[in-house]
Design a protein around this motif. Structure first.
Motif, PDB file in Angstrom:
ATOM      1  N   TYR B 192       0.799  -1.223   0.000  1.00 35.79           N
ATOM      2  CA  TYR B 192       0.000   0.000   0.000  1.00 35.79           C
ATOM      3  C   TYR B 192       0.835   1.276   0.000  1.00 35.79           C
ATOM      4  O   TYR B 192       0.299   2.351   0.194  1.00 35.79           O
ATOM      5  N   GLY B 193       2.139   1.139  -0.190  1.00 35.65           N
ATOM      6  CA  GLY B 193       2.994   2.324  -0.170  1.00 35.65           C
ATOM      7  C   GLY B 193       3.376   2.771  -1.565  1.00 35.65           C
ATOM      8  O   GLY B 193       3.143   2.065  -2.550  1.00 35.65           O
ATOM      9  N   TYR B 194       3.922   3.953  -1.671  1.00 36.63           N
ATOM     10  CA  TYR B 194       4.505   4.383  -2.930  1.00 36.63           C
ATOM     11  C   TYR B 194       5.655   5.336  -2.661  1.00 36.63           C
ATOM     12  O   TYR B 194       5.820   5.832  -1.543  1.00 36.63           O
ATOM     13  N   GLU B 195       6.446   5.566  -3.694  1.00 38.98           N
ATOM     14  CA  GLU B 195       7.606   6.422  -3.546  1.00 38.98           C
ATOM     15  C   GLU B 195       7.890   7.057  -4.897  1.00 38.98           C
ATOM     16  O   GLU B 195       7.902   6.375  -5.905  1.00 38.98           O
ATOM     17  N   GLY B 196       8.051   8.371  -4.912  1.00 35.39           N
ATOM     18  CA  GLY B 196       8.304   9.042  -6.178  1.00 35.39           C
ATOM     19  C   GLY B 196       9.407  10.068  -6.052  1.00 35.39           C
ATOM     20  O   GLY B 196       9.715  10.535  -4.957  1.00 35.39           O
ATOM     21  N   GLN B 197      10.008  10.382  -7.176  1.00 33.31           N
ATOM     22  CA  GLN B 197      11.087  11.364  -7.216  1.00 33.31           C
ATOM     23  C   GLN B 197      10.685  12.486  -8.160  1.00 33.31           C
ATOM     24  O   GLN B 197      10.085  12.231  -9.206  1.00 33.31           O
ATOM     25  N   VAL B 198      11.053  13.698  -7.776  1.00 33.32           N
ATOM     26  CA  VAL B 198      10.772  14.795  -8.679  1.00 33.32           C
ATOM     27  C   VAL B 198      11.807  15.899  -8.486  1.00 33.32           C
ATOM     28  O   VAL B 198      12.257  16.155  -7.373  1.00 33.32           O
ATOM     29  N   ILE B 199      12.201  16.501  -9.597  1.00 27.90           N
ATOM     30  CA  ILE B 199      13.118  17.628  -9.540  1.00 27.90           C
ATOM     31  C   ILE B 199      12.300  18.907  -9.612  1.00 27.90           C
ATOM     32  O   ILE B 199      11.424  19.038 -10.475  1.00 27.90           O
ATOM     33  N   VAL B 200      12.585  19.824  -8.680  1.00 30.29           N
ATOM     34  CA  VAL B 200      11.844  21.092  -8.674  1.00 30.29           C
ATOM     35  C   VAL B 200      12.850  22.232  -8.645  1.00 30.29           C
ATOM     36  O   VAL B 200      13.810  22.202  -7.881  1.00 30.29           O
ATOM     37  N   MET B 201      12.655  23.227  -9.516  1.00 28.76           N
ATOM     38  CA  MET B 201      13.522  24.407  -9.511  1.00 28.76           C
ATOM     39  C   MET B 201      13.298  25.196  -8.222  1.00 28.76           C
ATOM     40  O   MET B 201      12.150  25.383  -7.793  1.00 28.76           O
ATOM     41  N   ALA B 202      14.408  25.674  -7.653  1.00 29.27           N
ATOM     42  CA  ALA B 202      14.300  26.404  -6.390  1.00 29.27           C
ATOM     43  C   ALA B 202      14.037  27.877  -6.650  1.00 29.27           C
ATOM     44  O   ALA B 202      14.728  28.766  -6.149  1.00 29.27           O
ATOM     45  N   ASP B 203      13.036  28.156  -7.451  1.00 33.36           N
ATOM     46  CA  ASP B 203      12.737  29.555  -7.777  1.00 33.36           C
ATOM     47  C   ASP B 203      11.261  29.834  -7.562  1.00 33.36           C
ATOM     48  O   ASP B 203      10.653  30.631  -8.268  1.00 33.36           O
ATOM     49  N   GLY B 204      10.659  29.141  -6.605  1.00 26.87           N
ATOM     50  CA  GLY B 204       9.233  29.310  -6.373  1.00 26.87           C
ATOM     51  C   GLY B 204       8.396  28.330  -7.177  1.00 26.87           C
ATOM     52  O   GLY B 204       7.175  28.444  -7.194  1.00 26.87           O
ATOM     53  N   SER B 205       9.016  27.371  -7.821  1.00 32.35           N
ATOM     54  CA  SER B 205       8.257  26.366  -8.560  1.00 32.35           C
ATOM     55  C   SER B 205       7.508  25.457  -7.593  1.00 32.35           C
ATOM     56  O   SER B 205       7.908  25.291  -6.446  1.00 32.35           O
ATOM     57  N   GLU B 206       6.434  24.865  -8.087  1.00 36.04           N
ATOM     58  CA  GLU B 206       5.608  24.040  -7.230  1.00 36.04           C
ATOM     59  C   GLU B 206       5.536  22.608  -7.723  1.00 36.04           C
ATOM     60  O   GLU B 206       5.672  22.336  -8.913  1.00 36.04           O
ATOM     61  N   PHE B 207       5.314  21.735  -6.765  1.00 39.15           N
ATOM     62  CA  PHE B 207       5.002  20.350  -7.097  1.00 39.15           C
ATOM     63  C   PHE B 207       3.739  19.982  -6.357  1.00 39.15           C
ATOM     64  O   PHE B 207       3.607  20.254  -5.160  1.00 39.15           O
ATOM     65  N   CYS B 208       2.785  19.366  -7.043  1.00 38.77           N
ATOM     66  CA  CYS B 208       1.577  18.907  -6.381  1.00 38.77           C
ATOM     67  C   CYS B 208       1.435  17.407  -6.525  1.00 38.77           C
ATOM     68  O   CYS B 208       1.637  16.843  -7.605  1.00 38.77           O
ATOM     69  N   PHE B 431      24.889  32.929 -21.996  1.00 39.62           N
ATOM     70  CA  PHE B 431      24.843  32.246 -20.699  1.00 39.62           C
ATOM     71  C   PHE B 431      24.423  33.276 -19.649  1.00 39.62           C
ATOM     72  O   PHE B 431      25.199  34.116 -19.222  1.00 39.62           O
ATOM     73  N   ASP B 432      23.146  33.230 -19.227  1.00 37.27           N
ATOM     74  CA  ASP B 432      22.588  34.274 -18.365  1.00 37.27           C
ATOM     75  C   ASP B 432      22.942  34.107 -16.894  1.00 37.27           C
ATOM     76  O   ASP B 432      23.081  35.078 -16.162  1.00 37.27           O
ATOM     77  N   GLY B 433      23.008  32.884 -16.450  1.00 34.46           N
ATOM     78  CA  GLY B 433      23.226  32.676 -15.016  1.00 34.46           C
ATOM     79  C   GLY B 433      22.852  31.268 -14.639  1.00 34.46           C
ATOM     80  O   GLY B 433      22.688  30.396 -15.510  1.00 34.46           O
ATOM     81  N   VAL B 434      22.723  31.039 -13.337  1.00 30.98           N
ATOM     82  CA  VAL B 434      22.510  29.688 -12.849  1.00 30.98           C
ATOM     83  C   VAL B 434      21.350  29.671 -11.869  1.00 30.98           C
ATOM     84  O   VAL B 434      21.217  30.552 -11.028  1.00 30.98           O
ATOM     85  N   GLN B 435      20.527  28.670 -12.003  1.00 26.60           N
ATOM     86  CA  GLN B 435      19.435  28.462 -11.067  1.00 26.60           C
ATOM     87  C   GLN B 435      19.692  27.145 -10.344  1.00 26.60           C
ATOM     88  O   GLN B 435      20.201  26.201 -10.938  1.00 26.60           O
ATOM     89  N   ARG B 436      19.351  27.080  -9.047  1.00 31.13           N
ATOM     90  CA  ARG B 436      19.504  25.814  -8.327  1.00 31.13           C
ATOM     91  C   ARG B 436      18.216  25.009  -8.393  1.00 31.13           C
ATOM     92  O   ARG B 436      17.137  25.567  -8.476  1.00 31.13           O
ATOM     93  N   TRP B 437      18.379  23.703  -8.328  1.00 37.74           N
ATOM     94  CA  TRP B 437      17.194  22.848  -8.227  1.00 37.74           C
ATOM     95  C   TRP B 437      17.383  21.823  -7.119  1.00 37.74           C
ATOM     96  O   TRP B 437      18.509  21.577  -6.669  1.00 37.74           O
ATOM     97  N   VAL B 438      16.301  21.278  -6.661  1.00 33.56           N
ATOM     98  CA  VAL B 438      16.367  20.221  -5.657  1.00 33.56           C
ATOM     99  C   VAL B 438      15.651  18.985  -6.170  1.00 33.56           C
ATOM    100  O   VAL B 438      14.749  19.067  -6.991  1.00 33.56           O
ATOM    101  N   ASN B 439      16.128  17.857  -5.675  1.00 36.11           N
ATOM    102  CA  ASN B 439      15.445  16.610  -5.953  1.00 36.11           C
ATOM    103  C   ASN B 439      14.640  16.246  -4.721  1.00 36.11           C
ATOM    104  O   ASN B 439      15.178  16.183  -3.617  1.00 36.11           O
ATOM    105  N   LEU B 440      13.357  16.062  -4.882  1.00 29.04           N
ATOM    106  CA  LEU B 440      12.511  15.686  -3.759  1.00 29.04           C
ATOM    107  C   LEU B 440      12.069  14.243  -3.908  1.00 29.04           C
ATOM    108  O   LEU B 440      11.822  13.770  -5.015  1.00 29.04           O
TER     109      LEU B 440
END
Ligand code: HEM
Lengths: 336, 536
Positions: B192-208, B431-440
């Motif tokens: 009955y469990g699950y597990e998922g991975q998602v990359i989200v930009m650390a610039d106010g992006s959302e994951f639902c 090359f404008d710059g760099v944005q960080r992202w996180v893996n959740l």
């Protein structure tokens, strides 16, 4: 938090000093072991044979001997010195661990070096506790000098472990990496250190049990070492009692690890090599306890299982952390 | 016919007896340990698919054989499962009768006092001045808390049989049952469990957590079809890593906001600082920070003046320096003609170094933090193959397109932030710059609390079972044969389990029961001798 290099240096110095003291203690233990025998060959052989048959009969004459002798034989004084050196070594060792903790401002078991050091400390403490508890007559399984005879065999693997930790595995004092920054490191790793140290001692007792019981079955075999050891019954009981006390702690270690893993790695159990090996060791020790309760498996077979358990523990400590981890993402997390 | 049935029944009974014997349990425990061993030594697909591939490359002959027998998926293999299922059947078969026996033992009276107490492992005897009644009453008082029974014996003496330590067996049974509970809990989690991975930009992006399509990868339990996930949303506002001068990371922190339950309706967001060791627990799910990385931001200005800007995550290839690689892909804007569009797609691929460090002209990274962000890019133009219907990695271009010449390299250059490269047709890549992202990682396991409960029960069960000793003591009191004013008291003791430690308790007990004093006994003087021996 910045590392206090002065304290870290003192810690390293204390570490090296404690190794030297332990080596001296080991040599003294072996000295008593080798020398004590030559002088008291005949009476001891007698008591040994009685002991082999009837159990706990060996202690009484020796107690009288200690109390009445005007001057103790040299061998026994050497043994006494060995014990003093062990205690001294342990104190210096403790100093090293505490200084390391103060230098880094955290629990001092965040990498392989620190972990190895702490396990050895636990083993010395386990050994000292057994030694002093056995001096209380109500519990005595062996004469003090017979018991001290185990000392060298306990110190030897420990010194090897300390040496490896201090050279190959040595790591400079540094703050913990993020995954290790948790109060669980104190809980989980302390329990792991205590169990590993105590099981190291239990494993040595089982090895000596095998030596001794070979000798008891045939006094011509293993006579040099076997004749000087406590009775096989006493050794078996030492190994069993230590394992019995440690098994719940090891169980707790694994469970605490799982609780920590749930917070740090996103799952409480993932069959990662370290987890797998700890599980295997746990199952082997459970098998040991079952073997002790199964007729036909007591004695030598149970002792082999206990030794196998120790082998798995050591494999888990070294091979999994160094070799397997070298390939896996786990590399940065020794001692967890 | 009858006899055949009897034989079959006998066979079944013997099999069952064999399976539930201690020896079988022992063998099965061993097998379990042995079967788990390859799981520690051979790379496992579920943990590290890359290592498994490497193993195939290194041992091309051995690997397929190992694969056949499931050595790369030990813990999901049939043989591993059959061992533990057998073990647990054996366990249940062993436990039920033991529960019954223990129940009977609890209700039974303590056994009769043996005729000859001197034969017991522990024994003591003395003569006292008190009367038989007084001694018996005192013994009853001293043995408070023991299960005991008093009996009158044939020769007129009175005896008490007392027993203690029944909790030992209770602990043992609790421990073994909790093992079963634990296994069921773990199995429940797998269903009955699950597990998922998602990359989200650390610039106010959302994951639902609205459906599996929001995930980059998703592992569902056997009874999870992905339609009824626990609803919640997270928004990643910012991300930081602090590093020591050595490059070791000190902490990873993602500044989150999240909403679940009523908050979803009211559109209220709560703050959370997500760190390693501090997952966000909400809506029955757990959210973990499992990775982070950089996404270089490029703007492509096409010859017609149109601009496109993209921020796509690149993949860290070296976790200690955060050297990353990836591919940022562009479609030419405003091109209607399909064929022309496909000839002018652009991919910016290569390496990204947060802190540039050159060996010759080759870019590598000297430090994981953003001190001197630089990219070494190959700009490719042509058909990216995005419409081919084949899935592609977001971190690389389709190499077959390069191989068949439909995608060509048109520039190669190192760029620092703010620099650009101009292509032959006038297109520029900036090359404008760099944005960080996180893996959740989002995990769900409805049985976790049960597993924890049984795990704690295991520790207490085994602790109780190993610390408590099952022991017996007998007291026999009779009038002195010659001097009727005096009374003979005899005490015997036996530890049903390992004798260890009972000696001391018995000594104390006997001293109290017999009314002898402790300090004059030979034992204390021996202790003193031992202490003296230690001192000098
Ligand atoms: C899942 C695997 C099992 C594990 C991990 C396990 C673990 C243990 C442990 C650690 C003990 C030690 C308690 C003590 O020394 O008193 C123990 C005792 C015992 N186990 Fe198990 N066990 C398992 C399966 C079984 C099975 C299948 C049986 C039945 C055939 C069984 C029967 C017993 C018995 C009778 C004792 C008591 C031994 C004694 O009184 O010393 N166990 N078990």
């Amino acid at each position: 938090m910045p590392v206090n290099q002065t304290l870290a240096t003192y810690s390293d110095m204390a570490y090296a000093t404690s190794v030297v003291i332990y080596i001296a203690a080991m040599l003294l233990y072996f000295g008593e072991f080798a020398y004590g025998r030559a002088r008291r060959a005949a009476p001891e052989r007698e008591s040994v044979l009685v002991g082999a048959g009837g159990g706990e009969t060996t202690s009484k004459p020796a107690v009288g001997h200690v109390a009445e002798a005007p001057k103790r034989p040299l061998a026994e004084r050497v043994g006494g010195m060995a014990v003093s050196m062990t205690v001294l070594g342990a104190l210096v060792h403790l100093t090293s661990i505490v200084l390391r903790g103060l230098a880094t401002g955290r629990a001092p078991w965040g990498n392989m070096y620190e972990f190895g050091s702490a396990i050895c400390f636990a083993a010395v403490v386990a050994w000292t506790v057994v030694l002093f508890r056995q001096l209380r007559v109500g519990r005595r399984d062996a004469t003090p000098s017979q018991l001290r005879g185990l000392g060298g065999f306990v110190m030897l693997p420990m010194i090897v472990l300390l040496f490896l930790s201090g050279t190959v595995l040595y790591a400079k004092a540094a703050p913990l990496q993020p995954a290790l920054q948790s109060y669980w490191i104190t809980i989980h790793v302390t329990a792991a250190v205590i169990s590993s140290g105590a099981l190291l001692f239990a494993g040595v007792a089982s090895v000596l049990y095998l030596v001794r019981s070979r000798y008891e079955n045939n006094p011509l075999k293993m006579a040099k070492v076997g004749s000087r050891l406590p009775t096989s019954q006493a050794l078996d009981r030492l190994a069993y009692r230590t394992t019995v006390v440690t098994f719940p702690i090891w169980t707790f270690t694994i469970i605490a690890g799982a609780i920590w893993a749930e917070a740090a790695w996103g799952r409480f159990w993932g069959w990662d090599p370290k987890e797998t090996c700890s599980f295997i060791a746990w199952v082997v020790y459970a098998a040991y306890l079952h073997a002790r309760a199964t007729s036909g498996w007591r004695g030598a077979r149970a002792a082999w299982i206990n030794i196998f358990g120790l082998a798995v523990m050591i494999f888990n400590l070294f091979f999994v952390n160094i070799v397997v981890a070298g390939l896996h993402s786990y590399a940065g997390l020794p001692g967890s | 016919m009858r006899s055949q049935l009897a034989t079959a029944l006998a066979f079944l009974r013997n099999t069952w007896r064999g399976l539930t014997s201690m020896r079988t349990a022992l063998v099965l425990l061993f097998l379990l340990a042995l079967a788990a061993l390859p799981g520690a030594l051979i790379p496992q697909r579920s943990l590290n698919p890359g290592e498994v591939d490497k193993y195939f490359r290194e041992y091309p002959n051995l690997a397929p054989v190992l694969d056949k027998i499931g050595a790369f998926e030990v813990f999901g293999s049939v043989w591993f499962a059959s061992i533990y299922v057998l073990l647990f059947i054996s366990l249940i078969g062993c436990l039920l009768p033991r529960c019954w026996q223990h129940y009977k033992a609890l209700r039974a009276e303590p056994v009769r006092t043996p005729r000859n107490l001197a034969r017991m492992p522990h024994h003591a005897e003395t003569t006292v001045d008190s009367s038989v009644d007084e001694v018996v009453a005192a013994a009853h008082r001293r043995l408070k808390g023991w299960r005991k029974v008093e009996r009158e014996e044939d020769d007129g003496s009175r005896s008490i049989s007392a027993e203690r330590g029944f909790l030992r067996e209770v602990g043992n049974l609790v421990f073994h049952f909790a093992l079963i509970g634990l296994l069921i809990g773990v199995a429940g989690g797998k269903f009955y469990g699950y597990e998922g991975q998602v990359i989200v930009m650390a610039d106010g992006s959302e994951f639902c957590n609205a459906g599996t399509y929001n995930y980059d990868s998703f592992r569902a339990g056997l009874r999870v079809d992905g339609t009824q996930l626990d609803p919640f949303c997270v928004r990643v506002n910012d991300y930081h890593t602090r590093y020591l001068p050595t490059g070791q990371a000190v902490d990873f922190r993602a500044d989150l906001q999240y909403q679940s339950g009523d908050d979803l309706q009211n559109d209220a967001w709560r703050p959370y600082l997500l760190q390693v060791n501090h997952p966000l627990r909400t809506a029955g799910d757990r959210v973990y920070l499992t990775g982070n990385g950089y996404a270089p931001k490029f703007t492509v200005t096409f010859p017609n003046g149109q601009r496109r800007t993209q921020v796509v995550q690149w993949q860290p290839v070296d976790p200690t320096t955060m050297l990353s690689q990836g591919a940022t892909k562009f479609d030419p804007p405003g091109v209607q003609d399909e064929r022309q569009r496909r000839q002018n797609q652009i991919a910016v691929t290569g390496l990204f170094a947060p802190t540039a460090n050159y060996s010759g002209t080759l870019l590598s990274s000297g430090f994981p933090d953003l001190l001197d962000p630089t990219v070494a890019v190959d700009v490719l133009r042509g058909d990216l193959g995005l419409d081919s219907g084949r899935g592609q990695s977001i971190f690389s271009v389709d190499q077959s397109m390069v191989a068949n010449g439909r995608l060509k390299r048109v520039a190669r250059q190192n760029l620092r932030v703010g620099q650009e490269v101009r292509l032959d047709d006038g297109t520029t890549v900036h090359f404008d710059g760099v944005q960080r992202w996180v893996n959740l990682q989002i995990s769900h396991d409805p049985f976790e609390a049960w597993v924890l409960f049984f795990a704690i029960t295991i520790v207490f069960g085994i602790g109780t079972s190993l610390i408590i000793k099952r022991r017996r003591v007998w007291v026999r009191v009779r009038r002195h044969p010659e001097d009727s004013a005096r009374t003979v008291v005899e005490v015997g003791g036996l530890a049903r389990t390992d004798q260890a430690g009972y000696g001391e308790e018995f000594t104390r007990l006997a001293a109290d029961l017999l009314g002898t004093q402790d300090d004059g006994s030979p034992q204390s003087s021996a202790v003193a001798a031992g202490a003296r021996g230690r001192k000098n």
